[in-house]
Design a protein around this motif. Sequence first.
Motif, mmCIF file in Angstrom:
data_model
loop_
_atom_site.group_PDB
_atom_site.id
_atom_site.type_symbol
_atom_site.label_atom_id
_atom_site.label_comp_id
_atom_site.label_asym_id
_atom_site.label_seq_id
_atom_site.Cartn_x
_atom_site.Cartn_y
_atom_site.Cartn_z
ATOM 1 N N LYS A 25 -0.374 29.805 -17.528
ATOM 2 C CA LYS A 25 -1.152 30.262 -16.364
ATOM 3 C C LYS A 25 -0.613 29.627 -15.081
ATOM 4 O O LYS A 25 -0.499 30.294 -14.054
ATOM 5 C CB LYS A 25 -2.636 29.937 -16.542
ATOM 6 C CG LYS A 25 -3.487 30.476 -15.391
ATOM 7 C CD LYS A 25 -4.950 30.443 -15.681
ATOM 8 C CE LYS A 25 -5.781 30.961 -14.509
ATOM 9 N NZ LYS A 25 -5.489 32.373 -14.185
ATOM 10 N N SER A 92 -9.096 34.170 -16.546
ATOM 11 C CA SER A 92 -9.052 32.713 -16.657
ATOM 12 C C SER A 92 -8.409 32.290 -17.974
ATOM 13 O O SER A 92 -8.358 33.056 -18.940
ATOM 14 C CB SER A 92 -10.474 32.142 -16.593
ATOM 15 O OG SER A 92 -11.222 32.542 -17.732
ATOM 16 N N GLY A 141 -17.026 36.340 -17.226
ATOM 17 C CA GLY A 141 -16.506 35.949 -15.922
ATOM 18 C C GLY A 141 -17.491 36.226 -14.802
ATOM 19 O O GLY A 141 -18.324 37.113 -14.880
ATOM 20 N N ASN A 148 -12.512 40.683 -14.188
ATOM 21 C CA ASN A 148 -11.576 40.124 -15.148
ATOM 22 C C ASN A 148 -11.237 41.020 -16.319
ATOM 23 O O ASN A 148 -10.340 40.697 -17.088
ATOM 24 C CB ASN A 148 -12.140 38.806 -15.708
ATOM 25 C CG ASN A 148 -12.103 37.685 -14.690
ATOM 26 O OD1 ASN A 148 -11.428 37.799 -13.670
ATOM 27 N ND2 ASN A 148 -12.831 36.626 -14.954
ATOM 28 N N ALA A 261 -8.068 24.337 -20.438
ATOM 29 C CA ALA A 261 -8.521 24.998 -19.212
ATOM 30 C C ALA A 261 -9.432 24.097 -18.398
ATOM 31 O O ALA A 261 -9.366 24.064 -17.170
ATOM 32 C CB ALA A 261 -9.240 26.303 -19.562
ATOM 33 N N GLU A 267 -11.301 24.608 -14.823
ATOM 34 C CA GLU A 267 -12.087 25.822 -14.986
ATOM 35 C C GLU A 267 -13.475 25.474 -15.519
ATOM 36 O O GLU A 267 -13.665 24.464 -16.192
ATOM 37 C CB GLU A 267 -11.389 26.815 -15.921
ATOM 38 C CG GLU A 267 -10.140 27.432 -15.316
ATOM 39 C CD GLU A 267 -9.562 28.538 -16.174
ATOM 40 O OE1 GLU A 267 -10.165 28.872 -17.218
ATOM 41 O OE2 GLU A 267 -8.496 29.072 -15.812
#
Length: 303
Positions: A25, A92, A141, A148, A261, A267
Amino acid sequence: MANKHTYLILTILMMIWGFNVSAIKILVEQFTPIAVTSIRVLIAGITAFVYLSLIGVVRLPKKKEWGYILGGTIFNVVCHHFFIAEGLIRTSAANAGLILGLGPLITVVLSMILLKQRPSFFRLFGFIIGLIGVSITVLAGTSGVGGNWRGDLFVLSAILSQAFSFILIKKAAQSMDTRLLTGYMTTFGAFILAALSLWKEPGGFGSLANINLPLLGILLFSAIIATGFGHIIYNYSIGKIGPSETSIFLNLNTFFSLVGAVLFLQETFLPAHLFGLLFIVSGVLLGSGGLEAWLIQRKRKRV
């Protein structure tokens, strides 16, 4: 290598792969996605062939093996990595990690269809539970259905293509060392991805010109450790213990993806993610036959 050692190595690999979701990512957000993906996969292919040369297993494929190499290249490398790169731009790492956790269930379903395995009630019920989990995850999301879901769909396509490739790899393992198969697939796939980048992202490779040391470290970790050696180990395990049993370990990938994440990308872990995770893991346990096998073993012990 005894099975218990395979299980231990796969567990460590899942931690690496889980953290690699965050690494990818970062890379696709800093550089042109398909271009950096092709470079990452090419480094992985070079790593694979250096290792395979050292252990003396490099050879030219036989005529019948080229079909498996081509199929594996398209589904395991090109489609999988292309969809991951495109998906992580739009969703994400937490969502992606949860959807990737559906991989074991998809692999089992494809094994049933393509290898003519008859599904039991437990496995069919697990498939439904798993789909519910993915649906919860996709809608988790903050931007809802309008945001998303496209990225989530790309990630789901990535795991679908990879699951199909596992069946091909299992068949190829009858005549070809899966580590060598991985080397060919990765190298050929890198050049196809590079061609896609030149077509879809004109000047995309120029985004890599000013790469700094931290990003270079992330790229090398993802390419050499996670992709190069990672896929050699995983595909070798498929040939040794089968696609269904190997894919069960992808559940751990889901867990470590979420941890990565939160740790590396800051996140937010939403309550809906937890519900999605519970449904996905429950679906995999049922759909993969893990719970069913445990119940049968317990019944035999009683008898």
